[in-house]
Design a protein around this motif. Structure first.
Motif, PDB file in Angstrom:
ATOM      1  N   GLU A   1      49.446 -62.785 -50.469  1.00 20.47           N
ATOM      2  CA  GLU A   1      49.358 -63.025 -52.170  1.00 20.47           C
ATOM      3  C   GLU A   1      49.658 -64.289 -52.569  1.00 20.47           C
ATOM      4  O   GLU A   1      50.595 -64.977 -51.772  1.00 20.47           O
ATOM      5  N   LEU A   2      49.304 -64.938 -53.575  1.00 23.60           N
ATOM      6  CA  LEU A   2      49.767 -66.215 -54.229  1.00 23.60           C
ATOM      7  C   LEU A   2      49.895 -66.282 -55.531  1.00 23.60           C
ATOM      8  O   LEU A   2      49.415 -65.288 -56.208  1.00 23.60           O
ATOM      9  N   ASN A   3      50.661 -67.110 -56.174  1.00 23.69           N
ATOM     10  CA  ASN A   3      50.891 -67.444 -57.448  1.00 23.69           C
ATOM     11  C   ASN A   3      50.574 -68.816 -57.929  1.00 23.69           C
ATOM     12  O   ASN A   3      50.916 -69.765 -57.133  1.00 23.69           O
ATOM     13  N   GLY A   4      49.776 -69.071 -59.097  1.00 19.29           N
ATOM     14  CA  GLY A   4      49.436 -70.305 -59.515  1.00 19.29           C
ATOM     15  C   GLY A   4      49.875 -70.474 -60.721  1.00 19.29           C
ATOM     16  O   GLY A   4      49.539 -69.515 -61.689  1.00 19.29           O
ATOM     17  N   ASN A   5      49.785 -71.851 -61.281  1.00 19.15           N
ATOM     18  CA  ASN A   5      50.000 -72.115 -62.770  1.00 19.15           C
ATOM     19  C   ASN A   5      48.439 -72.071 -63.183  1.00 19.15           C
ATOM     20  O   ASN A   5      47.922 -71.345 -64.347  1.00 19.15           O
ATOM     21  N   ASN A   6      47.414 -72.979 -62.731  1.00 28.31           N
ATOM     22  CA  ASN A   6      46.063 -72.886 -63.172  1.00 28.31           C
ATOM     23  C   ASN A   6      45.014 -73.262 -62.086  1.00 28.31           C
ATOM     24  O   ASN A   6      44.021 -72.959 -62.181  1.00 28.31           O
TER      25      ASN A   6
END
Length: 463
Positions: free
Chosen positions: A22-27
């Motif tokens: 799993e990952l998190n990103g701004n755009n």
């Protein structure tokens, strides 16, 4: 018993999950996935959470921002790399993207969302070799409903469609009211059997709804998107002409798919009815004669008025008149006709498609619902085609694209550089003059539009 055992073995084999993270990103998020040696094909699944316009790409090479053009998505016209993507999910802004590929030791991925931030989960599965095109291949993914059946060939169950049977479908019938809940950035798909004459009624519409059309069972034409057949639904929408055109192009088509999208959360009532086509002689001869008489009288009065205006001469005291161009609002609501003619290019449809084959699916003008190849065309900065006159009349009323509602600004049109612009700027000149154009753009527009009127006044005074 033996058949059940064999089916269980196939399902267990298809459930081989190789990687999950799993990952998190701004755009945007990019990276590389390493997979151990595997003789089978691979399936990469991207699960988006809190994303409005998700795009997921994979390649054997690193993917950069300059490799594709998001103005005309998802056609990657800039990249020379082999880039794989889920076309259907990109066009419909679907939250799950599934990409099949042959085994790669290193898989480069590039993921982005227009508004971000968003959460992302990536899973990589091994896939048995198969010629089937939907979930009959054996994918048993817990988060994806298995809405397909396999007998002699792969088919979607009733109420689903798409390459992976991932889209739900609501079948509607005539004279029955359906309550439909719409949320932003998510499409609702309706379907009904072809009828020669049909009209779609919508009640309780708060914000205009974009309606796109597809044909069930026709690969490449099945998923409704905003690049081919599109219309705006306010209270009612006639489908008769659209159905007639589709019947001529696809003689065996039986079921029409309608995709509904909007920008606000709203609940509407949808009803499909038989459209009553009026005939010329149906007992209304008196009304037609009266209407014709009124039209003739109006034409005569209009002609007499114009004749009187041409002969009228008003002599005033000679004095120099200074014409000052009016100031343009910071956020004007529309374009003038002179401004549109100055900055928007005119193309012949066939020549344009020959030079830009990626627009070949655009065959109909959203404004008038007529074929594009009958008249001259123009293109908006967001990449949608319309008749030249239709687009001009539209932008003289509102600055939103008729197809995708994209807001077109004065400064964007003045700067030029997009496909339908008359001004293709030189990068060297652009750097030296860009600040001057920004500071004086409003005055330049209006001075050009009023130059002719000032010159005529001064010449008249000299005479």
């Amino acid at each position: 018993m033996i058949q059940i055992l064999l089916f269980y073995i196939i399902v267990v084999k298809a459930q081989n999950l190789l990687r999950s993270f799993e990952l998190n990103g701004n755009n945007k998020i990019s990276g590389i996935i390493n997979v151990e040696k595997n003789d089978e094909n691979l399936l990469v699944v991207f699960y988006f959470d809190n994303a409005n316009f998700p795009i997921a790409l994979v390649s054997e090479e690193e993917i950069l921002d300059t490799d594709f053009n998001t103005t005309i998505k998802p056609i990657f016209i800039e990249s020379k790399k082999i880039v794989l993507f889920d076309y259907e999910s990109i066009q419909t802004h679907y939250h799950t993207h599934m990409i099949e590929l042959q085994y790669m030791e290193s898989i480069y991925y590039y993921v982005r969302d227009r508004f971000g931030p968003f959460k992302l989960k990536i899973e990589v599965y091994s896939k048995p070799h198969s010629t089937c095109t939907n979930n009959c291949q054996g994918f048993q993914i817990s988060k994806i409903k298995q809405n397909s059946k396999c007998n002699t060939k792969c088919e979607c169950e009733s109420g689903y469609f798409g390459s992976y049977c991932q889209f739900e479908l609501i079948n509607i019938e005539k004279e029955i009211n359906y309550k439909i809940h719409l949320i932003p950035h998510k499409a609702v798909y309706l379907s009904f059997k072809f009828e020669q004459e049909a009209i779609l009624y919508a009640d309780d519409v708060i914000d205009p709804i974009t309606a796109s059309f597809g044909l069930l069972g026709y690969k490449g034409f099945e998923i409704p998107d905003q690049t081919s057949y599109t219309a705006i639904l306010h209270s009612q929408l006639s489908l008769t002409k659209l159905i007639q055109n589709l019947k001529l192009q696809f003689k065996d088509a039986q079921i029409l798919i309608i995709g509904l999208q909007c920008r606000t959360d709203q609940t509407i009532n949808i009803t499909l009815k038989q459209e009553q086509t009026a005939t010329i002689w149906n007992g209304n001869s008196m009304f037609l004669a009266f209407a014709s008489f009124n039209i003739i009288v109006i034409i005569i009065c209009f002609g007499i008025t114009n004749l009187c205006k041409q002969k009228e001469v008003i002599v005033k005291k000679k004095r120099k008149i200074k014409v000052r161009p009016p100031k343009i609002e910071e956020n004007p609501k529309n374009f003038s006709g002179t401004f549109f003619n100055k900055y928007f290019e005119i193309y012949d449809y066939e020549d344009f498609i020959q030079m830009n084959p990626q627009f070949s699916q655009n065959t109909q003008c959203v404004v008038c619902m007529e074929d594009l190849n009958q008249k001259e065309i123009s293109i908006t900065p967001c990449g949608h085609l319309f008749h030249h006159l239709c687009l001009k009349k539209w932008l003289m009323r509102t600055l939103n694209c008729p197809s995708c509602r994209y807001l077109i600004s004065y400064q964007q049109v003045i700067d030029g550089g997009w496909l339908g612009s008359k001004i293709l700027q030189n990068p060297i000149q652009q750097n030296s003059k860009s600040q001057l154009m920004i500071n004086r753009s409003n005055s330049l527009i209006e001075n050009n539009e009023n130059a002719e009127s000032v010159e005529m006044v001064e010449k008249g005074e000299e005479n």
